[in-house]
Structures are given as C-alpha cells and as structure tokens.
Motif scaffolding. Structure first.
Motif, PDB file in Angstrom:
ATOM      1  N   HIS A 191       1.072  -1.044   0.013  1.00  0.00           N
ATOM      2  CA  HIS A 191       0.189   0.073  -0.234  1.00  0.00           C
ATOM      3  C   HIS A 191       0.938   0.882  -0.278  1.00  0.00           C
ATOM      4  CE1 HIS A 191      -4.180  -2.000   1.465  1.00  0.00           C
ATOM      5  NE2 HIS A 191      -4.172  -1.874   0.164  1.00  0.00           N
ATOM      6  N   LEU A 192       0.398   2.394  -0.467  1.00  0.00           N
ATOM      7  CA  LEU A 192       0.910   3.748  -0.037  1.00  0.00           C
ATOM      8  C   LEU A 192       1.613   3.897   0.866  1.00  0.00           C
ATOM      9  CD1 LEU A 192       2.631   5.519  -2.309  1.00  0.00           C
ATOM     10  CD2 LEU A 192      -0.086   6.671  -2.013  1.00  0.00           C
ATOM     11  N   ASP A 193      -0.020   4.228   1.461  1.00  0.00           N
ATOM     12  CA  ASP A 193       0.562   4.631   2.666  1.00  0.00           C
ATOM     13  C   ASP A 193       1.962   3.308   3.737  1.00  0.00           C
ATOM     14  OD1 ASP A 193      -0.492   1.826   4.170  1.00  0.00           O
ATOM     15  OD2 ASP A 193      -2.562   3.116   5.399  1.00  0.00           O
ATOM     16  N   VAL A 194       2.587   2.432   3.511  1.00  0.00           N
ATOM     17  CA  VAL A 194       3.438   1.806   3.806  1.00  0.00           C
ATOM     18  C   VAL A 194       4.818   2.528   4.103  1.00  0.00           C
ATOM     19  CG1 VAL A 194       1.937   0.398   5.380  1.00  0.00           C
ATOM     20  CG2 VAL A 194       2.979  -0.091   3.020  1.00  0.00           C
ATOM     21  N   ALA A 195       4.415   3.443   2.371  1.00  0.00           N
ATOM     22  CA  ALA A 195       5.800   3.780   1.696  1.00  0.00           C
ATOM     23  C   ALA A 195       6.234   5.623   1.301  1.00  0.00           C
ATOM     24  CB  ALA A 195       5.909   3.347   0.412  1.00  0.00           C
ATOM     25  N   LEU A 196       4.797   6.155   2.041  1.00  0.00           N
ATOM     26  CA  LEU A 196       4.812   7.473   1.859  1.00  0.00           C
ATOM     27  C   LEU A 196       3.920   7.886   3.092  1.00  0.00           C
ATOM     28  CD1 LEU A 196       5.190   9.328  -1.525  1.00  0.00           C
ATOM     29  CD2 LEU A 196       3.339   9.550   0.382  1.00  0.00           C
ATOM     30  N   PHE A 197       4.492   9.019   3.606  1.00  0.00           N
ATOM     31  CA  PHE A 197       3.322  10.268   4.358  1.00  0.00           C
ATOM     32  C   PHE A 197       3.599  11.282   4.320  1.00  0.00           C
ATOM     33  CE2 PHE A 197       6.300   9.133   7.484  1.00  0.00           C
ATOM     34  CZ  PHE A 197       6.373  10.804   8.495  1.00  0.00           C
ATOM     35  N   VAL A 198       2.582  11.990   4.722  1.00  0.00           N
ATOM     36  CA  VAL A 198       2.365  13.357   4.129  1.00  0.00           C
ATOM     37  C   VAL A 198       3.037  13.941   5.597  1.00  0.00           C
ATOM     38  CG1 VAL A 198       1.546  15.336   3.581  1.00  0.00           C
ATOM     39  CG2 VAL A 198       0.931  13.408   2.043  1.00  0.00           C
ATOM     40  N   ALA A 205       7.415  12.330   3.037  1.00  0.00           N
ATOM     41  CA  ALA A 205       8.844  11.570   3.331  1.00  0.00           C
ATOM     42  C   ALA A 205       8.421   9.506   2.511  1.00  0.00           C
ATOM     43  CB  ALA A 205       8.781  10.992   5.032  1.00  0.00           C
ATOM     44  N   TYR A 206       8.684   9.340   1.471  1.00  0.00           N
ATOM     45  CA  TYR A 206       9.470   8.189   1.325  1.00  0.00           C
ATOM     46  C   TYR A 206      10.178   7.455   0.874  1.00  0.00           C
ATOM     47  CZ  TYR A 206      10.701  10.771  -2.656  1.00  0.00           C
ATOM     48  OH  TYR A 206      11.347  11.156  -4.140  1.00  0.00           O
ATOM     49  N   TYR A 207      10.335   6.408   0.609  1.00  0.00           N
ATOM     50  CA  TYR A 207      11.187   5.488   0.728  1.00  0.00           C
ATOM     51  C   TYR A 207      11.212   4.955  -0.284  1.00  0.00           C
ATOM     52  CZ  TYR A 207      13.488   0.919   1.056  1.00  0.00           C
ATOM     53  OH  TYR A 207      14.254   0.125   0.115  1.00  0.00           O
ATOM     54  N   PRO A 208      12.156   5.662  -1.029  1.00  0.00           N
ATOM     55  CA  PRO A 208      12.267   5.445  -2.975  1.00  0.00           C
ATOM     56  C   PRO A 208      12.361   4.077  -3.546  1.00  0.00           C
ATOM     57  CG  PRO A 208      13.478   6.806  -2.250  1.00  0.00           C
ATOM     58  CD  PRO A 208      12.904   6.650  -0.731  1.00  0.00           C
ATOM     59  N   GLU A 209      12.746   3.209  -3.227  1.00  0.00           N
ATOM     60  CA  GLU A 209      12.789   1.801  -3.889  1.00  0.00           C
ATOM     61  C   GLU A 209      11.510   0.978  -4.007  1.00  0.00           C
ATOM     62  OE1 GLU A 209      14.543   2.763  -1.823  1.00  0.00           O
ATOM     63  OE2 GLU A 209      16.755   3.063  -2.757  1.00  0.00           O
ATOM     64  N   ALA A 210       9.998   1.768  -3.205  1.00  0.00           N
ATOM     65  CA  ALA A 210       9.258   0.803  -2.869  1.00  0.00           C
ATOM     66  C   ALA A 210       8.004   1.273  -4.380  1.00  0.00           C
ATOM     67  CB  ALA A 210       8.364   1.357  -1.867  1.00  0.00           C
ATOM     68  N   PHE A 211       9.224   2.397  -5.124  1.00  0.00           N
ATOM     69  CA  PHE A 211       8.739   2.491  -6.350  1.00  0.00           C
ATOM     70  C   PHE A 211       9.068   2.838  -7.915  1.00  0.00           C
ATOM     71  CE2 PHE A 211       7.302   5.604  -2.615  1.00  0.00           C
ATOM     72  CZ  PHE A 211       5.907   5.737  -2.376  1.00  0.00           C
ATOM     73  N   SER A 212       8.095   2.315  -8.710  1.00  0.00           N
ATOM     74  CA  SER A 212       9.424   2.412 -10.411  1.00  0.00           C
ATOM     75  C   SER A 212       9.749   3.338 -10.115  1.00  0.00           C
ATOM     76  CB  SER A 212       7.458   2.027 -10.535  1.00  0.00           C
ATOM     77  OG  SER A 212       7.751   3.704 -11.166  1.00  0.00           O
ATOM     78  N   PRO A 213      10.891   3.569 -11.182  1.00  0.00           N
ATOM     79  CA  PRO A 213      11.517   4.417 -11.866  1.00  0.00           C
ATOM     80  C   PRO A 213      11.479   5.537 -12.117  1.00  0.00           C
ATOM     81  CG  PRO A 213      12.298   2.461 -12.540  1.00  0.00           C
ATOM     82  CD  PRO A 213      11.225   1.740 -11.514  1.00  0.00           C
ATOM     83  N   GLY A 214      10.256   5.775 -12.488  1.00  0.00           N
ATOM     84  CA  GLY A 214       9.027   6.563 -13.068  1.00  0.00           C
ATOM     85  C   GLY A 214       8.521   7.873 -11.762  1.00  0.00           C
ATOM     86  N   SER A 215       7.700   7.066 -11.163  1.00  0.00           N
ATOM     87  CA  SER A 215       7.284   7.761 -10.238  1.00  0.00           C
ATOM     88  C   SER A 215       8.445   8.157  -9.360  1.00  0.00           C
ATOM     89  CB  SER A 215       6.407   5.948  -9.205  1.00  0.00           C
ATOM     90  OG  SER A 215       5.559   5.375  -9.973  1.00  0.00           O
ATOM     91  N   VAL A 218       8.703  11.111 -10.658  1.00  0.00           N
ATOM     92  CA  VAL A 218       7.590  12.578 -10.535  1.00  0.00           C
ATOM     93  C   VAL A 218       7.367  12.508  -8.500  1.00  0.00           C
ATOM     94  CG1 VAL A 218       5.088  12.239  -9.788  1.00  0.00           C
ATOM     95  CG2 VAL A 218       5.721  10.637 -11.844  1.00  0.00           C
ATOM     96  N   LEU A 219       7.865  12.093  -8.037  1.00  0.00           N
ATOM     97  CA  LEU A 219       8.098  12.644  -6.618  1.00  0.00           C
ATOM     98  C   LEU A 219       8.873  12.956  -6.678  1.00  0.00           C
ATOM     99  CD1 LEU A 219       7.335   9.021  -4.693  1.00  0.00           C
ATOM    100  CD2 LEU A 219       6.052  11.229  -4.527  1.00  0.00           C
ATOM    101  N   ARG A 220      10.137  13.272  -6.721  1.00  0.00           N
ATOM    102  CA  ARG A 220      11.596  13.896  -7.185  1.00  0.00           C
ATOM    103  C   ARG A 220      10.834  15.267  -7.799  1.00  0.00           C
ATOM    104  NH1 ARG A 220      14.300   9.441  -7.909  1.00  0.00           N
ATOM    105  NH2 ARG A 220      14.461  10.192 -10.480  1.00  0.00           N
ATOM    106  N   ARG A 221       9.868  15.177  -8.424  1.00  0.00           N
ATOM    107  CA  ARG A 221       9.832  17.033  -8.894  1.00  0.00           C
ATOM    108  C   ARG A 221       8.853  17.076  -7.968  1.00  0.00           C
ATOM    109  NH1 ARG A 221      10.335  18.542 -14.353  1.00  0.00           N
ATOM    110  NH2 ARG A 221      10.896  16.509 -15.402  1.00  0.00           N
ATOM    111  N   LEU A 222       8.306  16.309  -8.391  1.00  0.00           N
ATOM    112  CA  LEU A 222       6.718  17.035  -6.879  1.00  0.00           C
ATOM    113  C   LEU A 222       7.177  17.843  -5.497  1.00  0.00           C
ATOM    114  CD1 LEU A 222       3.941  14.369  -6.974  1.00  0.00           C
ATOM    115  CD2 LEU A 222       3.921  16.990  -7.870  1.00  0.00           C
ATOM    116  N   PHE A 223       7.677  16.308  -5.040  1.00  0.00           N
ATOM    117  CA  PHE A 223       9.042  17.051  -3.444  1.00  0.00           C
ATOM    118  C   PHE A 223      10.527  16.694  -3.732  1.00  0.00           C
ATOM    119  CE2 PHE A 223       4.661  14.858  -3.100  1.00  0.00           C
ATOM    120  CZ  PHE A 223       3.961  15.638  -3.073  1.00  0.00           C
ATOM    121  N   PRO A 224      11.153  18.573  -3.860  1.00  0.00           N
ATOM    122  CA  PRO A 224      12.249  18.482  -4.277  1.00  0.00           C
ATOM    123  C   PRO A 224      13.345  18.154  -2.846  1.00  0.00           C
ATOM    124  CG  PRO A 224      10.963  19.792  -5.042  1.00  0.00           C
ATOM    125  CD  PRO A 224      10.144  19.070  -5.070  1.00  0.00           C
ATOM    126  N   ASP A 225      12.202  18.429  -1.973  1.00  0.00           N
ATOM    127  CA  ASP A 225      12.805  18.859  -0.624  1.00  0.00           C
ATOM    128  C   ASP A 225      12.449  17.803   0.522  1.00  0.00           C
ATOM    129  OD1 ASP A 225      13.885  20.693  -1.199  1.00  0.00           O
ATOM    130  OD2 ASP A 225      12.172  22.006  -1.096  1.00  0.00           O
TER     131      ASP A 225
END
Length: 292
Positions: A191-198, A205-215, A218-225
């Motif tokens: 689930h998304l909620d075990v890999a990322l939270f607002v 905060a998120y764990y990059p390896e839980a996501f595909s390279p494209g995602s 996307v996360l780096r673009r949306l949330f650079p910090d």
C-alpha cells in the motif's frame, strides 16, 4: 541552534536532531479520526508478506497498543470517532482502508481480498448513520487511504498490489481533486501508506525503492525537499505514520526517521505497534482521517 529530544519508552532522553534558526515553525491542526477497536484482531490468513498465521498473536496486547495510539491522538487534541468492530473481520482495525473523505465527500472501498470484503459495507453504514450524505461506493477495487494519500493539493494514488489503476480516475471523478498515480513495486510495501506519508503541505517522507523508476522521478519533481527514508525506516513500517502538521506519530523503532523529521521542525511521538505490525499495519493503517 538547539537539539530536539523527547522521552522514549523507558523514559530515557532521546536526542532526535538539531534545529537551527532557519528551521520552519510547524503548527499543528486539529484532526478528526475514525478508528475501530481490535476486539477480534488475529492473523488467521495471509494477504501480505507481513502476515504469518503460524505465529502467536496476542489480541489483548493489540488492544493495549491500539488504545495507547487512540489516547495519543486525544492527548494531542484530536477527536477520535469509533466504529463497532465485527466478529469474523480481524483486519477491521485498519480503518484507513475503508474510506477516503475529502471536504465531506466519501469514496468507500472495494477490497481485493475476499477476507476483507465485508468491511466496506460496515463503514458505509457508519458514514450514513453519522451525517454523511455524499457517500459513493466504488466500482473499481480501491483500498481507500491505504493507497490514497491527500496532500492538501493532490491525491497521491498508489497501485501495483491492491488498488486497480482505473480506481484512480474514479477517485478523481468522485472526490473532484487532481490525482497523481504512483506505481508500487515491492510486495512488502503493498500500500502507498507503508511507503509514503504527508508531513505538512507540500512536504512528504517516502522510501524511494518502494516505487517504480518513473514514480520516483515524479516524487522528486513534486517534492524536491522530501524526507528520504532508509530501508530500516521502511522495514519497521516507520512510514505508516500520521502527522498533524507538527506532531508525527510513528513506530518506536523508527528512530532514524524520527531524527530526520525532527530536523525539519516536527515533533516525533513514538508508539508501539509491534503486535499490529504482525498483520502489516501501523499507526496510519489504524487511522482514517475525516476531512469534513
């Protein structure tokens, strides 16, 4: 420059990081949550890699840990509503999976696993009995806040293991908010909620390896910090956390993640969810936010 500390489970001081004059001042907002007591909690089937029916389970310990979580929310000034647990539905404690509420509009859930399917209608009836008039039950499989995370601007929508990708467009139509799809690739983080939270506003905060390279891009673009979690943070379900804009409720083992969020001006609040974690759940799984 000051250090940030709080008391751990044994009342020993834990230094969590250093704030500087440039650290933002975080302001909490009062939240309303829906929770379900784990009266019938057990692990009698396996629908994710965390679940092992051969391992012993203590329902009384799960109740104690859940009660401590509920008491923590109330101590922080939040309101907690309760739904009656039902026999034969041991995972009903994970209320986040049964509804997404934004501006009073409710999108219910449709579970992928037949063992949990009946939960959805119990929550539908609770919404109707508690004054919610805009309740839509989905045609596509979605496991609600398990895979739908509201940032205040976007609905981040996970897929890959539970939620049907077509449920993302259904959520956009029902909730009337922009949806951004994210592909999950590690079955441990189903689930998304075990890999990322607002954390707050445009910070996650998120764990990059839980996501595909494209995602990940996307996360780096949306949330650079963003706060980037480690494998150890993820493995204790540290990202299954709940933030009110200042306080971050997270598992007691997630000390590295706690230190990182403390550096950003947040106040970590530890809870023990070790028994509930045997079913793949943590603080957020037990907590549906009612955004009226």
């Amino acid at each position: 420059m000051t250090s940030v500390s709080l008391l751990g489970p044994g009342d020993e001081p834990i230094v969590l990081g250093v704030t500087t004059p440039a650290t933002p001042v975080r302001v909490p907002t009062t939240r309303r949550y829906l929770m379900c007591p784990p009266e019938y909690f057990t692990v009698e089937y396996a629908i994710n890699p965390w679940m092992d029916p051969t391992q012993p389970i203590s329902t009384s310990l799960a109740v104690q840990q859940w009660t401590d979580l509920k008491d923590t929310y109330e101590r922080l000034g939040h309101k907690v509503d309760l739904i009656e647990p039902q026999p034969g539905l041991p995972d009903m404690v994970f209320s986040a999976n049964s509804g997404t509420v934004i501006d009073g509009q409710v999108l219910g859930s449709r579970f992928r696993a037949e063992q949990r399917a009946a939960e959805a209608d119990h929550f539908r009836r609770w919404f109707l009995a508690n004054g919610y008039t805009n309740v839509v039950m989905p045609e596509r499989t979605n496991e609600a806040e398990g895979d739908f995370t509201w940032t205040g601007k976007y609905l981040l929508a996970g897929t890959g293991f539970r939620t049907d990708p077509l449920a993302h467009s259904e959520a956009q139509e029902v909730l009337g908010v922009p949806v951004i799809s994210l592909q999950l690739v590690d079955p441990r983080y189903y689930h998304l909620d075990v890999a990322l939270f607002v954390l707050a506003d445009d910070l996650v905060a998120y764990y990059p390896e839980a996501f595909s390279p494209g995602s990940q891009r996307v996360l780096r673009r949306l949330f650079p910090d963003a706060v980037i979690a480690t494998a150890e943070d993820a493995e204790c379900l540290g990202l299954n956390a709940v933030s009110d804009g200042r306080h971050v409720v997270l598992p007691v083992e997630a000390t590295h993640l706690a230190e990182e969020v403390a550096k950003r001006g947040f106040e970590p609040v530890f809870v023990d969810i070790s028994e509930l974690r045997k079913s793949g759940g943590g603080p957020k799984c037990c907590t549906m936010e009612l955004r009226d």
